[in-house]
Write a protein that holds these residues in place. Structure first.
Motif, PDB file in Angstrom:
ATOM      1  N   VAL A 103      16.718  29.636  43.832  1.00  0.00           N
ATOM      2  CA  VAL A 103      18.110  29.960  43.495  1.00  0.00           C
ATOM      3  C   VAL A 103      18.359  29.853  41.994  1.00  0.00           C
ATOM      4  CG1 VAL A 103      20.494  29.207  43.788  1.00  0.00           C
ATOM      5  CG2 VAL A 103      18.979  29.326  45.773  1.00  0.00           C
ATOM      6  N   ILE A 104      17.828  28.803  41.377  1.00  0.00           N
ATOM      7  CA  ILE A 104      18.160  28.592  39.965  1.00  0.00           C
ATOM      8  C   ILE A 104      17.378  29.505  39.029  1.00  0.00           C
ATOM      9  CG2 ILE A 104      18.929  26.207  40.282  1.00  0.00           C
ATOM     10  CD1 ILE A 104      16.192  25.414  38.966  1.00  0.00           C
ATOM     11  N   SER A 105      16.477  30.326  39.574  1.00  0.00           N
ATOM     12  CA  SER A 105      15.835  31.357  38.749  1.00  0.00           C
ATOM     13  C   SER A 105      16.750  32.556  38.569  1.00  0.00           C
ATOM     14  CB  SER A 105      14.535  31.827  39.405  1.00  0.00           C
ATOM     15  OG  SER A 105      13.635  30.761  39.488  1.00  0.00           O
ATOM     16  N   THR A 106      17.897  32.518  39.208  1.00  0.00           N
ATOM     17  CA  THR A 106      18.862  33.614  39.133  1.00  0.00           C
ATOM     18  C   THR A 106      20.062  33.124  38.305  1.00  0.00           C
ATOM     19  OG1 THR A 106      20.216  32.987  41.026  1.00  0.00           O
ATOM     20  CG2 THR A 106      18.171  34.143  41.503  1.00  0.00           C
ATOM     21  N   VAL A 108      22.657  32.051  39.279  1.00  0.00           N
ATOM     22  CA  VAL A 108      23.236  30.874  39.938  1.00  0.00           C
ATOM     23  C   VAL A 108      22.591  29.624  39.324  1.00  0.00           C
ATOM     24  CG1 VAL A 108      23.542  29.667  42.132  1.00  0.00           C
ATOM     25  CG2 VAL A 108      23.551  32.172  42.081  1.00  0.00           C
ATOM     26  N   GLY A 109      23.420  28.731  38.789  1.00  0.00           N
ATOM     27  CA  GLY A 109      22.883  27.555  38.126  1.00  0.00           C
ATOM     28  C   GLY A 109      22.840  26.339  39.041  1.00  0.00           C
TER      29      GLY A 109
END
Lengths: 261, 312
Positions: A103-106, A108-109
């Motif tokens: 998820v955090i590769s997008t 979205v943090g």
């Protein structure tokens, strides 16, 4: 790494979407957490209630035992739903499924993911509370029009416990640690004025109980459904809100240092 | 992609990453141009993954300067990540979702509309030849299929820069070739690729330009051809001797090649003419168990630069 200010988590709703999508494959599990407090209500509220009859609630009023117990179980069901989601399920995603790494590769943090998870957990707790309040209405256990606020109050209880659960889960290393959390919740469920008034305790113990978060939640919901509304309830609201904010901040900071290495 | 001419997709100056006392990346400089396939070649622990994670904006830079699309990851992380596709070393597909849902949900993470996500998901499933597995759970896929799905997922936002951390490690040869072929197509479409690998053939197949990394530093930089020309020779003669004779070889091959490399299991002679060197070995009365003439590779480059093999 220096701790930067937390970004405003505008994309947290994405985690809710993700969980809802995953949930469609496994929606049956939701019932287990809902059924338990209903069983308590029937078994203890009405069962023991047939022996106890009435219970004083502070300002000279007395209510039937079932009316006394029901709001406590409503607050507890909000707690159960929120805490289960933010401990077991969050730990699984964090430790085994590596959901957040993807998820955090997008865009979205980490902050989005944290708040999204907490909101999802609140949602599960709220679902239980709403279901429970319908049962209460059906059984005639609502004694005051203030009860309309019992649902938002339960959502607040869910927030406090979802945030606490998420914060604790960031410290969890193995499944067994989660049992410790459960072990702490069990006595809190039994002794936070759930089944008997806090006046039965000696003063020192009573003070201790009054500082537990579940007691605050129960006090708030009970005040609303029985009509015992006073300024003390604002104290409960403040307590739960602060607890939730602290919890979610700790969770976000810890997840960031863990995921952004 | 208006800024891609002005500022390169990736630029690093004296980039450092430390974990406590461990220096994972020790002051490296490199620049990746738009449309290029750029490789980080090196053994495990060379600092490749740490570098990739910094570029992906999921690992804070310890010191030095890193820009992605001309921007600082520390400040513009979310914005940069919106233009990246990331294929991590270990697959982290969503195990609670189906194959197709993995792509649709990922599209949502990039703020794409549901309808657009569904459309792209179906296109990409076709592109990586997984359309027939759309409704399956991820866990039921083979390793190669998971890898392809991870690549498809990385393409859902139509990234300007695709980061691939060891894209084919652990795959069987067929699966690797399929992945390479798909990556090659992406490159032809103008997608900038940055990839790490410890396979020299992968680097030679895919990379326009690469850096050889060893012990947290860059040991050399260039096109595969340049590196081979500079650090190896056109041809390499590989000789295998019976195990007990191998130690006695030392010194007896002097003068037969530009350079002689004694490895535990074989001897490498670097020369422009392998056949001629093999004949010369025979003329000296040496009888290797086997001899093989091959062209110089990046493996030889790495051996020359570090004294070690890529895969231990």
């Amino acid at each position: 790494m220096s701790v930067r200010t937390l970004r405003i988590p505008t994309r947290s709703v994405r985690m809710i979407e993700r969980n809802a999508m995953a949930f469609r494959h496994n929606w049956m599990v939701i019932f287990s957490g809902f059924v338990e407090p209903v069983l308590y209500l029937l078994g203890i509220g009405f069962g023991i209630g047939s022996l106890v009859r009435t219970i004083p609630i502070g300002d000279g009023h007395t209510v039937s035992y079932a009316v006394f117990v029901a709001p406590a179980l409503m607050a507890s069901s909000a707690m159960n739903g929120a805490i289960y989601e933010s401990t077991f399920n969050l730990f699984y995603k964090l430790r085994y499924a590596r959901t957040f790494e993807a998820v955090i590769s997008t865009p979205v943090g980490v902050e989005d993911a944290t708040l999204g998870e907490v909101m999802w957990a609140i949602g599960r707790g709220s679902l239980y509370s709403v279901g429970f309040v319908i049962v209460m209405l059906a059984l005639g256990l609502v004694a005051s029009p203030w009860a309309i606020l019992a649902v938002p109050a339960s959502i607040l209880v869910g927030f406090a416990f979802a945030a606490l659960g998420a914060a604790l889960t960031t410290f969890v290393r193995q499944w067994q640690d989660l049992d410790i959390i459960q072990l702490a919740l069990q006595p809190m469920f039994l002794f936070s004025a759930t089944f008997f008034p806090v006046t039965v305790y000696p003063p020192a113990l009573r003070l201790l109980v009054e500082w537990t978060p579940l007691y605050r939640g129960i006090d708030l919901v009970r005040g609303l459904t029985t009509g015992g509304v006073g300024p003390g309830l604002l104290g409960d609201v403040a307590y739960l809100a602060v607890m939730g904010l602290i919890g979610v901040t700790i969770a976000a900071l810890r997840l960031r240092s863990r995921l952004l290495k | 992609m208006t800024d891609s001419i002005a500022s390169p997709p990736i630029s690093a100056r004296n980039l450092v990453k430390r974990f406590g006392d461990l220096v994972a990346v020790d002051g490296i400089d490199f620049e990746v141009a738009a449309g290029e396939a750029f490789g980080f070649l090196g053994p495990n622990g060379a600092g490749k993954t740490s570098t990739m994670r910094m570029i992906a904006c999921v690992s804070p830079v310890t010191s030095g300067r890193l820009t992605v699309f001309g921007k600082d990851p520390e400040v513009y992380g979310a914005e940069i990540r919106g233009r990246l596709g990331v294929v991590p070393q270990a697959d982290n597909l969503d195990l609670e979702l189906t194959v197709r849902e993995n792509l649709i949900m990922y599209a949502r993470y990039f703020d794409l509309a549901w309808s657009e996500g569904r459309k792209r998901a179906d296109e990409l499933l076709e592109f990586v030849q997984l359309d027939e597995r759309a409704k399956d759970k991820v866990d039921d896929l083979s390793g190669g299929m998971k890898r392809r799905l991870t690549i498809a997922r990385a393409l859902i936002n139509q990234p300007d820069l695709l980061l691939l951390d060891e894209p084919t490690t652990g795959l069987d040869p067929q699966a690797r070739h399929l992945v390479w072929e798909r990556l090659y197509r992406l490159k032809q479409r103008g997608v900038t690729l940055a990839l790490t690998t410890h396979y020299m053939d992968e680097a030679e197949q895919l990379c326009d330009r690469l850096v050889v990394m060893d012990k947290a530093k860059i040991a050399a930089e260039g096109t595969p051809r340049e590196l081979i020309a500079k650090y190896s020779t056109k041809e390499v003669l590989e000789l295998r001797f019976p195990a007990d004779e191998q130690p006695a070889i030392d010194g007896r091959l002097d003068g037969l090649a530009d350079r002689v490399e004694l490895l535990p299991d074989r001897v490498l002679l670097y020369t422009s003419d392998g056949e001629e060197a093999a004949a010369a070995v025979h003329r000296r009365g040496l009888r290797p168990e086997s001899s093989l003439v091959r062209r110089g590779t990046l493996e030889d480059v790495f051996l020359r630069l570090t004294g070690r093999s890529l895969i231990d």
